[in-house]
Design a protein around this motif. Structure first.
Motif, PDB file in Angstrom:
ATOM      1  N   ASN A 169      -3.187   2.258  -5.888  1.00  0.00           N
ATOM      2  CA  ASN A 169      -2.370   1.055  -6.060  1.00  0.00           C
ATOM      3  C   ASN A 169      -0.916   1.321  -5.693  1.00  0.00           C
ATOM      4  O   ASN A 169      -0.258   0.486  -5.067  1.00  0.00           O
ATOM      5  N   LYS A 170      -0.407   2.500  -6.087  1.00  0.00           N
ATOM      6  CA  LYS A 170       0.979   2.832  -5.772  1.00  0.00           C
ATOM      7  C   LYS A 170       1.164   3.002  -4.275  1.00  0.00           C
ATOM      8  O   LYS A 170       2.170   2.539  -3.705  1.00  0.00           O
ATOM      9  N   ILE A 171       0.203   3.636  -3.612  1.00  0.00           N
ATOM     10  CA  ILE A 171       0.273   3.811  -2.156  1.00  0.00           C
ATOM     11  C   ILE A 171       0.264   2.455  -1.465  1.00  0.00           C
ATOM     12  O   ILE A 171       1.053   2.191  -0.555  1.00  0.00           O
ATOM     13  N   LEU A 172      -0.633   1.571  -1.917  1.00  0.00           N
ATOM     14  CA  LEU A 172      -0.695   0.229  -1.327  1.00  0.00           C
ATOM     15  C   LEU A 172       0.596  -0.544  -1.587  1.00  0.00           C
ATOM     16  O   LEU A 172       1.080  -1.275  -0.715  1.00  0.00           O
ATOM     17  N   ALA A 173       1.157  -0.385  -2.789  1.00  0.00           N
ATOM     18  CA  ALA A 173       2.405  -1.077  -3.119  1.00  0.00           C
ATOM     19  C   ALA A 173       3.521  -0.638  -2.185  1.00  0.00           C
ATOM     20  O   ALA A 173       4.221  -1.470  -1.591  1.00  0.00           O
ATOM     21  N   TYR A 174       3.699   0.673  -2.036  1.00  0.00           N
ATOM     22  CA  TYR A 174       4.745   1.178  -1.149  1.00  0.00           C
ATOM     23  C   TYR A 174       4.482   0.775   0.297  1.00  0.00           C
ATOM     24  O   TYR A 174       5.403   0.410   1.036  1.00  0.00           O
ATOM     25  N   PHE A 175       3.215   0.839   0.701  1.00  0.00           N
ATOM     26  CA  PHE A 175       2.886   0.476   2.085  1.00  0.00           C
ATOM     27  C   PHE A 175       3.225  -0.983   2.355  1.00  0.00           C
ATOM     28  O   PHE A 175       3.806  -1.318   3.392  1.00  0.00           O
ATOM     29  N   CYS A 176       2.847  -1.867   1.421  1.00  0.00           N
ATOM     30  CA  CYS A 176       3.128  -3.297   1.611  1.00  0.00           C
ATOM     31  C   CYS A 176       4.628  -3.562   1.688  1.00  0.00           C
ATOM     32  O   CYS A 176       5.091  -4.347   2.527  1.00  0.00           O
ATOM     33  N   VAL A 177       5.396  -2.915   0.811  1.00  0.00           N
ATOM     34  CA  VAL A 177       6.845  -3.110   0.816  1.00  0.00           C
ATOM     35  C   VAL A 177       7.453  -2.644   2.130  1.00  0.00           C
ATOM     36  O   VAL A 177       8.225  -3.369   2.766  1.00  0.00           O
ATOM     37  N   TYR A 178       7.085  -1.444   2.562  1.00  0.00           N
ATOM     38  CA  TYR A 178       7.637  -0.926   3.812  1.00  0.00           C
ATOM     39  C   TYR A 178       7.114  -1.693   5.016  1.00  0.00           C
ATOM     40  O   TYR A 178       7.831  -1.874   6.009  1.00  0.00           O
ATOM     41  N   TYR A 179       5.875  -2.153   4.930  1.00  0.00           N
ATOM     42  CA  TYR A 179       5.319  -2.939   6.039  1.00  0.00           C
ATOM     43  C   TYR A 179       6.106  -4.234   6.230  1.00  0.00           C
ATOM     44  O   TYR A 179       6.453  -4.603   7.359  1.00  0.00           O
ATOM     45  N   VAL A 180       6.362  -4.952   5.130  1.00  0.00           N
ATOM     46  CA  VAL A 180       7.100  -6.212   5.241  1.00  0.00           C
ATOM     47  C   VAL A 180       8.499  -5.968   5.791  1.00  0.00           C
ATOM     48  O   VAL A 180       8.974  -6.709   6.660  1.00  0.00           O
ATOM     49  N   ALA A 181       9.165  -4.912   5.302  1.00  0.00           N
ATOM     50  CA  ALA A 181      10.505  -4.592   5.803  1.00  0.00           C
ATOM     51  C   ALA A 181      10.468  -4.304   7.303  1.00  0.00           C
ATOM     52  O   ALA A 181      11.302  -4.808   8.069  1.00  0.00           O
ATOM     53  N   HIS A 236       3.107 -12.095   0.334  1.00  0.00           N
ATOM     54  CA  HIS A 236       4.198 -12.233  -0.625  1.00  0.00           C
ATOM     55  C   HIS A 236       3.738 -12.729  -1.992  1.00  0.00           C
ATOM     56  O   HIS A 236       4.156 -12.195  -3.024  1.00  0.00           O
ATOM     57  N   ARG A 237       2.911 -13.761  -2.016  1.00  0.00           N
ATOM     58  CA  ARG A 237       2.527 -14.359  -3.288  1.00  0.00           C
ATOM     59  C   ARG A 237       1.376 -13.613  -3.968  1.00  0.00           C
ATOM     60  O   ARG A 237       1.203 -13.729  -5.175  1.00  0.00           O
ATOM     61  N   CYS A 238       0.586 -12.852  -3.186  1.00  0.00           N
ATOM     62  CA  CYS A 238      -0.548 -12.134  -3.773  1.00  0.00           C
ATOM     63  C   CYS A 238      -0.331 -10.628  -3.755  1.00  0.00           C
ATOM     64  O   CYS A 238      -0.236 -10.003  -4.803  1.00  0.00           O
ATOM     65  N   LEU A 239      -0.209 -10.031  -2.568  1.00  0.00           N
ATOM     66  CA  LEU A 239      -0.132  -8.568  -2.490  1.00  0.00           C
ATOM     67  C   LEU A 239       1.122  -8.011  -3.159  1.00  0.00           C
ATOM     68  O   LEU A 239       1.043  -7.156  -4.039  1.00  0.00           O
ATOM     69  N   LEU A 240       2.289  -8.479  -2.712  1.00  0.00           N
ATOM     70  CA  LEU A 240       3.525  -7.954  -3.297  1.00  0.00           C
ATOM     71  C   LEU A 240       3.642  -8.322  -4.771  1.00  0.00           C
ATOM     72  O   LEU A 240       4.039  -7.504  -5.604  1.00  0.00           O
ATOM     73  N   ALA A 241       3.296  -9.563  -5.095  1.00  0.00           N
ATOM     74  CA  ALA A 241       3.401 -10.000  -6.491  1.00  0.00           C
ATOM     75  C   ALA A 241       2.403  -9.277  -7.391  1.00  0.00           C
ATOM     76  O   ALA A 241       2.631  -9.134  -8.596  1.00  0.00           O
TER      77      ALA A 241
END
Length: 213
Positions: A13-25, A135-140
């Motif tokens: 979950n932490k890897i996916l969280a960081y990946f999603c944040v960096y991916y969006v950026a 934004h509304r599902c993955l990041l949230a």
């Protein structure tokens, strides 16, 4: 023993969280700087639709409790009171659109009568579902679990920065609006009303551009 067994799930979950944040950026930077020479709609289809959909499926299949993921998109979880409050907020969006002609920078950027409805429909289809999933599902879903200090900041920041090349009242307004949607979504663990509110805003803007004047 249970903590050791939960470690892989927390780590994924932490890897996916960081990946999603960096991916969006990264996607925001590419979106504003060339789009890899793709047409705007093709770029949105790949980066704001297909890849977020894949990441959502990955999150779903790796989740320990898949029902928790599905709850974010379950309309049945919305109470009648929430529908009333959301309807009032969405009705206020009509006033937001009505303000456009009174703000010089917005009035100059959004000129009525310069729109092809069929083109705008495919434009919306190319990015809106994937954008909301991201934004509304993955990041949230991921940020409060893995980056709790930034729960209320990152999503509004990303959505505000996406509008960086637009008039500053829109950028600031989107930052504030996204903050409301983010608070609602994370607090209720359901994205349906926030997605609907964003869709209503986009449709009202399309109607203004195509019908006003």
């Amino acid at each position: 023993m249970s903590n050791n067994m939960e470690t892989p799930a927390r780590l994924s979950n932490k890897i996916l969280a960081y990946f999603c944040v960096y991916y969006v950026a990264l996607a925001l930077i590419i979106d504003h700087n060339g789009k890899f020479s793709l047409s705007p709609n093709h770029f949105r289809l790949v980066f704001w639709f297909a890849i977020p959909a894949i990441l959502f499926l990955l999150t779903f299949f790796l989740a320990k409790n898949r029902d928790e993921i599905l709850h974010w998109l379950d309309v049945r979880a919305i109470s009648r009171k929430e529908w009333y409050v959301a309807s009032a907020l969405m009705a206020c969006l009509v006033l937001v659109i009505a303000v456009i002609p009174t703000v010089p920078s917005l009035a100059d950027y959004y000129k009525p009568g310069r729109i092809n409805f069929s083109h705008r429909f495919f434009w919306l289809l190319a990015w809106f579902p994937g954008w909301e999933l991201m934004h509304r599902c993955l990041l949230a879903y991921h940020i409060p679990r893995s980056l709790p200090k930034y729960s209320w900041l990152l999503i509004p920041l990303f959505e505000g920065l996406y509008h960086f090349n637009k008039p500053w009242p829109e950028m600031l307004g989107m930052f504030a609006w996204s903050g409301v949607l983010t608070f609602w979504t994370i607090n209720r663990k359901n994205a349906c009303l926030a997605i609907l509110a964003h869709l209503v805003l986009e449709c009202l803007l399309i109607a203004y551009l195509g019908l006003a004047g």
